[in-house]
Design a protein around this motif. Structure first.
Motif, PDB file in Angstrom:
ATOM      1  N   UNK A   1       0.907  -1.195  -0.235  1.00 18.69           N
ATOM      2  CA  UNK A   1       0.115   0.143   0.125  1.00 18.69           C
ATOM      3  C   UNK A   1       1.029   1.197  -0.021  1.00 18.69           C
ATOM      4  N   UNK A   2       1.373   1.548  -1.320  1.00 12.95           N
ATOM      5  CA  UNK A   2       2.326   2.924  -1.416  1.00 12.95           C
ATOM      6  C   UNK A   2       1.390   4.132  -1.415  1.00 12.95           C
ATOM      7  N   UNK A   3       2.073   5.277  -0.936  1.00 14.99           N
ATOM      8  CA  UNK A   3       1.282   6.404  -0.955  1.00 14.99           C
ATOM      9  C   UNK A   3       0.394   6.775  -2.108  1.00 14.99           C
ATOM     10  N   UNK A   4       0.848   6.717  -3.150  1.00 17.25           N
ATOM     11  CA  UNK A   4       0.298   7.183  -4.473  1.00 17.25           C
ATOM     12  C   UNK A   4      -0.486   5.946  -5.112  1.00 17.25           C
ATOM     13  N   UNK A   5      -0.957   4.929  -4.331  1.00 19.39           N
ATOM     14  CA  UNK A   5      -1.686   3.727  -5.056  1.00 19.39           C
ATOM     15  C   UNK A   5      -0.880   2.636  -4.791  1.00 19.39           C
ATOM     16  N   UNK A   6      -1.470   1.444  -4.674  1.00 20.20           N
ATOM     17  CA  UNK A   6      -0.727   0.370  -4.381  1.00 20.20           C
ATOM     18  C   UNK A   6       0.492  -0.200  -5.430  1.00 20.20           C
ATOM     19  N   UNK A   7       1.340  -0.589  -5.246  1.00 16.85           N
ATOM     20  CA  UNK A   7       2.630  -1.073  -6.025  1.00 16.85           C
ATOM     21  C   UNK A   7       2.830  -2.544  -5.600  1.00 16.85           C
ATOM     22  N   UNK A   8       3.424  -3.169  -6.610  1.00 20.06           N
ATOM     23  CA  UNK A   8       3.806  -4.648  -6.338  1.00 20.06           C
ATOM     24  C   UNK A   8       5.082  -5.050  -7.003  1.00 20.06           C
ATOM     25  N   UNK A   9       5.575  -6.142  -6.367  1.00 17.11           N
ATOM     26  CA  UNK A   9       6.584  -6.924  -6.836  1.00 17.11           C
ATOM     27  C   UNK A   9       6.190  -8.142  -7.493  1.00 17.11           C
ATOM     28  N   UNK A  10       6.731  -8.672  -8.528  1.00 16.45           N
ATOM     29  CA  UNK A  10       6.325 -10.132  -9.090  1.00 16.45           C
ATOM     30  C   UNK A  10       7.383 -10.574  -9.803  1.00 16.45           C
ATOM     31  N   UNK A  11       7.568 -11.876  -9.938  1.00 22.16           N
ATOM     32  CA  UNK A  11       8.648 -12.537 -10.670  1.00 22.16           C
ATOM     33  C   UNK A  11       8.768 -14.098 -10.112  1.00 22.16           C
ATOM     34  N   UNK A  12       9.784 -14.351 -10.868  1.00 18.19           N
ATOM     35  CA  UNK A  12      10.121 -15.930 -10.563  1.00 18.19           C
ATOM     36  C   UNK A  12      11.716 -16.049 -10.653  1.00 18.19           C
ATOM     37  N   UNK A  13      12.122 -16.853  -9.761  1.00 11.60           N
ATOM     38  CA  UNK A  13      13.408 -17.053  -9.628  1.00 11.60           C
ATOM     39  C   UNK A  13      13.943 -18.768  -9.381  1.00 11.60           C
ATOM     40  N   UNK A  14      15.027 -19.126  -9.939  1.00 10.10           N
ATOM     41  CA  UNK A  14      15.325 -20.448  -9.908  1.00 10.10           C
ATOM     42  C   UNK A  14      15.491 -20.899  -8.389  1.00 10.10           C
ATOM     43  N   UNK A  15      14.491 -21.855  -8.113  1.00  9.61           N
ATOM     44  CA  UNK A  15      14.453 -22.406  -6.735  1.00  9.61           C
ATOM     45  C   UNK A  15      15.536 -23.216  -6.404  1.00  9.61           C
ATOM     46  N   UNK A  16      15.973 -24.012  -7.187  1.00 15.00           N
ATOM     47  CA  UNK A  16      17.241 -25.030  -6.745  1.00 15.00           C
ATOM     48  C   UNK A  16      18.476 -24.386  -7.197  1.00 15.00           C
ATOM     49  N   UNK A  17      18.747 -23.258  -7.213  1.00  9.68           N
ATOM     50  CA  UNK A  17      19.905 -22.383  -7.489  1.00  9.68           C
ATOM     51  C   UNK A  17      20.180 -21.759  -6.165  1.00  9.68           C
ATOM     52  N   UNK A  18      20.954 -22.294  -5.349  1.00  9.28           N
ATOM     53  CA  UNK A  18      21.128 -21.452  -3.988  1.00  9.28           C
ATOM     54  C   UNK A  18      21.381 -20.007  -3.941  1.00  9.28           C
ATOM     55  N   UNK A  19      22.314 -19.491  -4.929  1.00  3.71           N
ATOM     56  CA  UNK A  19      22.543 -18.059  -4.837  1.00  3.71           C
ATOM     57  C   UNK A  19      21.386 -17.275  -5.453  1.00  3.71           C
ATOM     58  N   UNK A  20      20.444 -18.011  -6.351  1.00  7.26           N
ATOM     59  CA  UNK A  20      19.575 -17.111  -6.922  1.00  7.26           C
ATOM     60  C   UNK A  20      18.320 -17.107  -5.738  1.00  7.26           C
ATOM     61  N   UNK A  21      18.190 -18.355  -4.946  1.00  6.37           N
ATOM     62  CA  UNK A  21      17.028 -18.295  -3.920  1.00  6.37           C
ATOM     63  C   UNK A  21      17.573 -17.446  -3.179  1.00  6.37           C
ATOM     64  N   UNK A  22      18.846 -17.029  -2.463  1.00 11.19           N
ATOM     65  CA  UNK A  22      19.147 -16.276  -1.644  1.00 11.19           C
ATOM     66  C   UNK A  22      18.953 -14.874  -2.244  1.00 11.19           C
ATOM     67  N   UNK A  23      19.387 -14.573  -3.585  1.00 12.02           N
ATOM     68  CA  UNK A  23      18.810 -13.294  -3.927  1.00 12.02           C
ATOM     69  C   UNK A  23      17.678 -12.663  -3.840  1.00 12.02           C
ATOM     70  N   UNK A  24      16.742 -13.622  -3.956  1.00 11.87           N
ATOM     71  CA  UNK A  24      15.372 -13.323  -3.721  1.00 11.87           C
ATOM     72  C   UNK A  24      15.041 -12.861  -2.464  1.00 11.87           C
ATOM     73  N   UNK A  25      15.588 -13.583  -1.477  1.00 13.37           N
ATOM     74  CA  UNK A  25      15.326 -13.084   0.158  1.00 13.37           C
ATOM     75  C   UNK A  25      15.988 -11.462   0.099  1.00 13.37           C
ATOM     76  N   UNK A  26      17.158 -11.725  -0.425  1.00 16.41           N
ATOM     77  CA  UNK A  26      17.922 -10.147  -0.178  1.00 16.41           C
ATOM     78  C   UNK A  26      17.186  -9.095  -0.925  1.00 16.41           C
ATOM     79  N   UNK A  27      16.492  -9.241  -1.932  1.00 20.38           N
ATOM     80  CA  UNK A  27      15.912  -8.313  -2.804  1.00 20.38           C
ATOM     81  C   UNK A  27      14.378  -8.056  -2.026  1.00 20.38           C
ATOM     82  N   UNK A  28      13.918  -8.905  -1.540  1.00 21.21           N
ATOM     83  CA  UNK A  28      12.581  -8.653  -0.823  1.00 21.21           C
ATOM     84  C   UNK A  28      13.145  -7.893   0.446  1.00 21.21           C
ATOM     85  N   UNK A  29      13.874  -8.427   1.153  1.00 24.39           N
ATOM     86  CA  UNK A  29      14.518  -7.529   2.308  1.00 24.39           C
ATOM     87  C   UNK A  29      14.890  -6.170   2.005  1.00 24.39           C
ATOM     88  N   UNK A  30      15.244  -5.838   0.593  1.00 27.88           N
ATOM     89  CA  UNK A  30      15.747  -4.527   0.297  1.00 27.88           C
ATOM     90  C   UNK A  30      14.604  -3.656  -0.027  1.00 27.88           C
TER      91      UNK A  30
END
Length: 307
Positions: free
Chosen positions: A273-302
Motif C-alpha cells: 500500500x504505497x502512498x500514491x496507490x498500491x505497487x507490487x513486486x512479481x517475478x520468478x527465481x530459480x528455486x534450486x539454485x542456492x545463490x538465486x534463491x538467496x538473491x530473492x530473499x535479499x531483494x525482498x528484504x531491500x
C-alpha cells in the motif's frame, strides 16, 4: 591193620550220609536240582481286581472334571454370557473441552493440497494496462511504481518488460540461469480496470497478480500443465513499515530435463500500500539454485517505498 583179639566181635561202625557225591564242599547243589521258573497267566481274581482299580481311577477323574466345569459355569462363564455389554469397559464421557480441532497446515504439501489460489488457470481476466515509463532509479537499484529494490551481486543483466497483467510503470532486472532462461523480478504500480471492479484490496490483488504471472509470462511453458506445487504461502507482511501481502509458491517442472541446471522456480507476488496507490513486486527465481534463491530473499528484504 590190627588183628582180632580174644575172639570178641568188633562193634559195627554207624552209617553217615555220604555228601561227597552231592558237592565237593559238602553243601547241597541247588542249582542242579532246580530249573528256570515260568510264571503262569494271572488268575481271574487278579484280573477283576486290576479292572476294578482302573474303573475307580477313571470315575474319580470324571467326577473332578464335572465339579470344575460346574464351578466355572457358575462364575466366569455365567458373568460373560449374562452381561453382553459389560460396564467395566465403558469409556469416559466425550467432551471437546480443553481440546483443539486439528487443522492441516496449508504450508505443508505432504498433508494438505495447495489451496485453490495456486491454480494453473487464473481466476481473473489478467488485463494488461497500458504501460507507462517507470521513474529513473539510482545505480544498482531497480524502481517501479512506488517501490525500489537493491540488486544483489550477480544481477544487472537487465530485463525489458513489454507488458504485465495489472501493472504499469514497470521496472525489472534479471540474472541468467542458463541459455535463454533467467531469474526475473519486476516492480510496478498496480492498476485494475474499473470494469473489473477496480482495485480489490491487498490480498485479492496479490493473488490475481500471482496467478496471472504464473500463467502468462512464459513460465507455464516450462512448468507444464500439472506441475507439483510446494512451499506455498499467502499471508500479510510489512514492507518498509507499510502494510503488504505476499503470495508465493515453488513450481516444479513436469519435465525436469527442460533445463540442465534448474527444474523449479519460486513465483512471488507482493502488493504494498504505497502512498500514491498500491505497487507490487512479481517475478520468478530459480528455486534450486542456492545463490538465486538467496538473491530473492535479499531483494525482498531491500524493498523500499519511494514515492
Amino acid at each position: 591193620m590190627g588183628t582180632e583179639s580174644g575172639g570178641e566181635q568188633q562193634p559195627e561202625e554207624s552209617s553217615l550220609p555220604d555228601f561227597s557225591a552231592q558237592s565237593s564242599d559238602g553243601l547241597p547243589d541247588f542249582d542242579s536240582s532246580q530249573g528256570p521258573v515260568t510264571l503262569g497267566a494271572p488268575c481271574d481274581r487278579a484280573l477283576r481286581r486290576s479292572r476294578t482299580t482302573m474303573l475307580a481311577v477313571i470315575g474319580s477323574a470324571v467326577v473332578v472334571l464335572a465339579v470344575v466345569a460346574l464351578v466355572l459355569s457358575q462364575t466366569v462363564f455365567r458373568s460373560v454370557l449374562a452381561d453382553p455389554d459389560p460396564t467395566a469397559y465403558q469409556t469416559g464421557e466425550r467432551s471437546a473441552k480443553g481440546q483443539s480441532e486439528y487443522v492441516p497446515d496449508p504450508q505443508d504439501p505432504d498433508i494438505a493440497p495447495p489451496p485453490p489460489i495456486f491454480t494453473q488457470a487464473p481466476t481473473t481476466e489478467c488485463t494488461v494496462p497500458l504501460n507507462a515509463d517507470s521513474p529513473p532509479a539510482e545505480p544498482g537499484k531497480v524502481r517501479g511504481g512506488g517501490l525500489e529494490y537493491t540488486n544483489p551481486p550477480g544481477w544487472g543483466d537487465g530485463w525489458v518488460v513489454s507488458s504485465l497483467p495489472y501493472l504499469t510503470e514497470v521496472g525489472a532486472d534479471s540474472r541468467q540461469v542458463e541459455g535463454g532462461w533467467f531469474s526475473v523480478l519486476n516492480l510496478g504500480r498496480v492498476s485494475f480496470p474499473e470494469d473489473e471492479g477496480g482495485y480489490p484490496g491487498l490480498e485479492p490483488a496479490a493473488v490475481a497478480i500471482f496467478q496471472c504471472y504464473a500463467t502468462t509470462s512464459g513460465v507455464l511453458s516450462h512448468f507444464g500443465e500439472h506441475p507439483e506445487v510446494t512451499d506455498y504461502r499467502s499471508e500479510v507482511m510489512s514492507v518498509d513499515g507499510t502494510a503488504a501481502w505476499i503470495v508465493q509458491a515453488t513450481y516444479h517442472f513436469e519435465d525436469p530435463s527442460v533445463l540442465e541446471s534448474s527444474s523449479a522456480s519460486v513465483v512471488t507476488s507482493i502488493v504494498v500500500e504505497t502512498p500514491n496507490g498500491p505497487s507490487a513486486l512479481t517475478g520468478d527465481v530459480a528455486a534450486d539454485q542456492p545463490e538465486h534463491a538467496q538473491n530473492l530473499e535479499d531483494i525482498i528484504a531491500s524493498l523500499a517505498v519511494v514515492e
